[in-house]
Design a protein around this motif. Structure first.
Motif, PDB file in Angstrom:
ATOM      1  N   VAL A   1      15.480   8.246  44.173  1.00 40.58           N
ATOM      2  CA  VAL A   1      16.467   7.627  43.282  1.00 40.58           C
ATOM      3  C   VAL A   1      15.801   7.198  41.977  1.00 40.58           C
ATOM      4  O   VAL A   1      16.343   7.427  40.895  1.00 40.58           O
ATOM      5  CB  VAL A   1      17.186   6.448  43.984  1.00 40.58           C
ATOM      6  CG1 VAL A   1      17.992   5.624  42.995  1.00 40.58           C
ATOM      7  CG2 VAL A   1      18.083   6.964  45.094  1.00 40.58           C
ATOM      8  N   THR A   2      14.628   6.594  42.053  1.00 43.03           N
ATOM      9  CA  THR A   2      13.919   6.175  40.845  1.00 43.03           C
ATOM     10  C   THR A   2      13.667   7.360  39.922  1.00 43.03           C
ATOM     11  O   THR A   2      13.886   7.277  38.712  1.00 43.03           O
ATOM     12  CB  THR A   2      12.575   5.503  41.199  1.00 43.03           C
ATOM     13  OG1 THR A   2      12.823   4.355  42.014  1.00 43.03           O
ATOM     14  CG2 THR A   2      11.818   5.081  39.949  1.00 43.03           C
ATOM     15  N   ALA A   3      13.223   8.464  40.503  1.00 40.50           N
ATOM     16  CA  ALA A   3      12.927   9.663  39.714  1.00 40.50           C
ATOM     17  C   ALA A   3      14.193  10.397  39.281  1.00 40.50           C
ATOM     18  O   ALA A   3      14.152  11.210  38.355  1.00 40.50           O
ATOM     19  CB  ALA A   3      12.036  10.604  40.514  1.00 40.50           C
ATOM     20  N   GLY A   4      15.296  10.126  39.943  1.00 40.09           N
ATOM     21  CA  GLY A   4      16.524  10.839  39.630  1.00 40.09           C
ATOM     22  C   GLY A   4      16.500  12.253  40.171  1.00 40.09           C
ATOM     23  O   GLY A   4      16.983  13.186  39.542  1.00 40.09           O
ATOM     24  N   LEU A   5      15.943  12.424  41.346  1.00 42.79           N
ATOM     25  CA  LEU A   5      15.818  13.741  41.965  1.00 42.79           C
ATOM     26  C   LEU A   5      16.652  13.758  43.248  1.00 42.79           C
ATOM     27  O   LEU A   5      16.349  13.041  44.193  1.00 42.79           O
ATOM     28  CB  LEU A   5      14.347  14.035  42.276  1.00 42.79           C
ATOM     29  CG  LEU A   5      14.002  15.434  42.727  1.00 42.79           C
ATOM     30  CD1 LEU A   5      14.379  16.455  41.664  1.00 42.79           C
ATOM     31  CD2 LEU A   5      12.507  15.529  43.005  1.00 42.79           C
ATOM     32  N   GLY A   6      17.710  14.555  43.255  1.00 46.01           N
ATOM     33  CA  GLY A   6      18.623  14.545  44.395  1.00 46.01           C
ATOM     34  C   GLY A   6      19.297  13.199  44.530  1.00 46.01           C
ATOM     35  O   GLY A   6      19.526  12.713  45.641  1.00 46.01           O
ATOM     36  N   THR A   7      19.633  12.618  43.407  1.00 42.67           N
ATOM     37  CA  THR A   7      20.091  11.231  43.356  1.00 42.67           C
ATOM     38  C   THR A   7      21.287  10.950  44.247  1.00 42.67           C
ATOM     39  O   THR A   7      21.277   9.982  45.008  1.00 42.67           O
ATOM     40  CB  THR A   7      20.429  10.830  41.907  1.00 42.67           C
ATOM     41  OG1 THR A   7      19.287  11.073  41.091  1.00 42.67           O
ATOM     42  CG2 THR A   7      20.832   9.374  41.824  1.00 42.67           C
ATOM     43  N   ARG A   8      22.313  11.765  44.151  1.00 44.70           N
ATOM     44  CA  ARG A   8      23.537  11.475  44.908  1.00 44.70           C
ATOM     45  C   ARG A   8      23.296  11.539  46.407  1.00 44.70           C
ATOM     46  O   ARG A   8      23.749  10.668  47.147  1.00 44.70           O
ATOM     47  CB  ARG A   8      24.657  12.421  44.498  1.00 44.70           C
ATOM     48  CG  ARG A   8      25.176  12.143  43.099  1.00 44.70           C
ATOM     49  CD  ARG A   8      26.243  13.143  42.695  1.00 44.70           C
ATOM     50  NE  ARG A   8      26.547  13.045  41.291  1.00 44.70           N
ATOM     51  CZ  ARG A   8      27.719  12.646  40.811  1.00 44.70           C
ATOM     52  NH1 ARG A   8      28.698  12.330  41.613  1.00 44.70           N
ATOM     53  NH2 ARG A   8      27.918  12.587  39.512  1.00 44.70           N
ATOM     54  N   ALA A   9      22.582  12.548  46.871  1.00 46.35           N
ATOM     55  CA  ALA A   9      22.308  12.672  48.312  1.00 46.35           C
ATOM     56  C   ALA A   9      21.396  11.545  48.782  1.00 46.35           C
ATOM     57  O   ALA A   9      21.643  10.923  49.824  1.00 46.35           O
ATOM     58  CB  ALA A   9      21.680  14.025  48.618  1.00 46.35           C
ATOM     59  N   ALA A  10      20.339  11.267  48.017  1.00 47.30           N
ATOM     60  CA  ALA A  10      19.416  10.189  48.388  1.00 47.30           C
ATOM     61  C   ALA A  10      20.132   8.845  48.395  1.00 47.30           C
ATOM     62  O   ALA A  10      19.939   8.026  49.305  1.00 47.30           O
ATOM     63  CB  ALA A  10      18.223  10.155  47.431  1.00 47.30           C
ATOM     64  N   ALA A  11      20.985   8.616  47.393  1.00 45.86           N
ATOM     65  CA  ALA A  11      21.711   7.350  47.318  1.00 45.86           C
ATOM     66  C   ALA A  11      22.690   7.203  48.476  1.00 45.86           C
ATOM     67  O   ALA A  11      22.876   6.098  49.004  1.00 45.86           O
ATOM     68  CB  ALA A  11      22.448   7.238  45.984  1.00 45.86           C
ATOM     69  N   LEU A  12      23.295   8.301  48.901  1.00 45.45           N
ATOM     70  CA  LEU A  12      24.212   8.249  50.047  1.00 45.45           C
ATOM     71  C   LEU A  12      23.471   7.843  51.316  1.00 45.45           C
ATOM     72  O   LEU A  12      23.933   6.984  52.083  1.00 45.45           O
ATOM     73  CB  LEU A  12      24.907   9.589  50.235  1.00 45.45           C
ATOM     74  CG  LEU A  12      25.926   9.653  51.379  1.00 45.45           C
ATOM     75  CD1 LEU A  12      27.092   8.720  51.110  1.00 45.45           C
ATOM     76  CD2 LEU A  12      26.411  11.082  51.568  1.00 45.45           C
ATOM     77  N   ILE A  13      22.318   8.412  51.540  1.00 44.90           N
ATOM     78  CA  ILE A  13      21.517   8.063  52.720  1.00 44.90           C
ATOM     79  C   ILE A  13      21.037   6.613  52.631  1.00 44.90           C
ATOM     80  O   ILE A  13      21.096   5.869  53.622  1.00 44.90           O
ATOM     81  CB  ILE A  13      20.343   9.044  52.883  1.00 44.90           C
ATOM     82  CG1 ILE A  13      20.892  10.434  53.235  1.00 44.90           C
ATOM     83  CG2 ILE A  13      19.353   8.560  53.932  1.00 44.90           C
ATOM     84  CD1 ILE A  13      19.865  11.545  53.136  1.00 44.90           C
ATOM     85  N   CYS A  14      20.584   6.202  51.455  1.00 47.05           N
ATOM     86  CA  CYS A  14      20.132   4.822  51.273  1.00 47.05           C
ATOM     87  C   CYS A  14      21.277   3.836  51.481  1.00 47.05           C
ATOM     88  O   CYS A  14      21.103   2.801  52.134  1.00 47.05           O
ATOM     89  CB  CYS A  14      19.524   4.642  49.880  1.00 47.05           C
ATOM     90  SG  CYS A  14      17.990   5.526  49.604  1.00 47.05           S
ATOM     91  N   SER A  15      22.444   4.153  50.949  1.00 45.73           N
ATOM     92  CA  SER A  15      23.613   3.287  51.121  1.00 45.73           C
ATOM     93  C   SER A  15      23.983   3.172  52.595  1.00 45.73           C
ATOM     94  O   SER A  15      24.246   2.071  53.093  1.00 45.73           O
ATOM     95  CB  SER A  15      24.797   3.834  50.322  1.00 45.73           C
ATOM     96  OG  SER A  15      25.939   3.031  50.511  1.00 45.73           O
ATOM     97  N   GLY A  16      23.989   4.289  53.284  1.00 43.75           N
ATOM     98  CA  GLY A  16      24.304   4.279  54.713  1.00 43.75           C
ATOM     99  C   GLY A  16      23.319   3.469  55.527  1.00 43.75           C
ATOM    100  O   GLY A  16      23.703   2.733  56.447  1.00 43.75           O
ATOM    101  N   SER A  17      22.030   3.579  55.179  1.00 44.43           N
ATOM    102  CA  SER A  17      21.026   2.811  55.929  1.00 44.43           C
ATOM    103  C   SER A  17      21.204   1.315  55.711  1.00 44.43           C
ATOM    104  O   SER A  17      21.010   0.514  56.628  1.00 44.43           O
ATOM    105  CB  SER A  17      19.609   3.250  55.551  1.00 44.43           C
ATOM    106  OG  SER A  17      19.230   2.772  54.281  1.00 44.43           O
ATOM    107  N   MET A  18      21.623   0.932  54.510  1.00 49.58           N
ATOM    108  CA  MET A  18      21.833  -0.488  54.235  1.00 49.58           C
ATOM    109  C   MET A  18      23.127  -0.985  54.879  1.00 49.58           C
ATOM    110  O   MET A  18      23.204  -2.139  55.314  1.00 49.58           O
ATOM    111  CB  MET A  18      21.835  -0.757  52.733  1.00 49.58           C
ATOM    112  CG  MET A  18      20.468  -0.628  52.100  1.00 49.58           C
ATOM    113  SD  MET A  18      19.276  -1.879  52.683  1.00 49.58           S
ATOM    114  CE  MET A  18      18.425  -1.005  53.990  1.00 49.58           C
TER     115      MET A  18
END
Length: 150
Positions: free
Chosen positions: A65-82
């Protein structure tokens, strides 16, 4: 003033993404490696459920997410984990995040969910590889670009 704020929007969103991703990366690094004051100088034993897996998601997802690489998919997984962390760990203790210590989990969950829908904003590696967003995003960005004068 409204037009200038609209022109700055992709950069504000990019800065938001970088800051949230960096905070999340630090949280994961603290749990995995015992740095930055995490785990009282220790780390979570590898493979333990759910802590170690959550820390890996925090560290790797935060970097992406910081790098902006695969942001939407990474953010979805991070959101789900939280969301999982909030409802499984914090919510059974009390109803409200202020009462159950789940404020960081809830805020991270909603921040990452926002990035799923908005995309990475400016300054993202996704844009270098042509995966920076939909055609609508690219059209909107070209409309907001300042005119080139020579």
């Amino acid at each position: 003033m409204h037009a200038r704020l609209n022109q700055a929007q992709p950069y504000a969103l990019g800065l938001f993404r970088i800051v949230i991703g960096l905070f999340f990366t630090c949280h994961g690094a603290a749990s995995l490696f015992g740095v930055l004051g995490g785990m009282n100088g220790g780390s979570i034993p590898a493979g333990t459920w759910p802590g170690w897996y959550a820390a890996v998601i925090q560290f790797v997802g935060g970097i992406l997410v910081t790098a902006g690489l695969g942001t939407r998919a990474a953010a979805l997984i991070c959101s789900g984990s939280m969301a999982y962390a909030y409802f499984k760990v914090h919510q059974p203790e009390a109803l409200f995040p202020l009462q159950n210590g789940g404020e960081p989990s809830a805020v991270f969950c909603w921040a990452f969910l926002l990035l799923v829908f908005t995309g990475p904003g400016a300054l993202a590696l996704d844009r270098l590889f042509g995966r920076g967003g939909t055609e609508h995003d690219k059209d909107r960005a070209s409309e907001q670009a300042p005119p080139v004068t020579v």
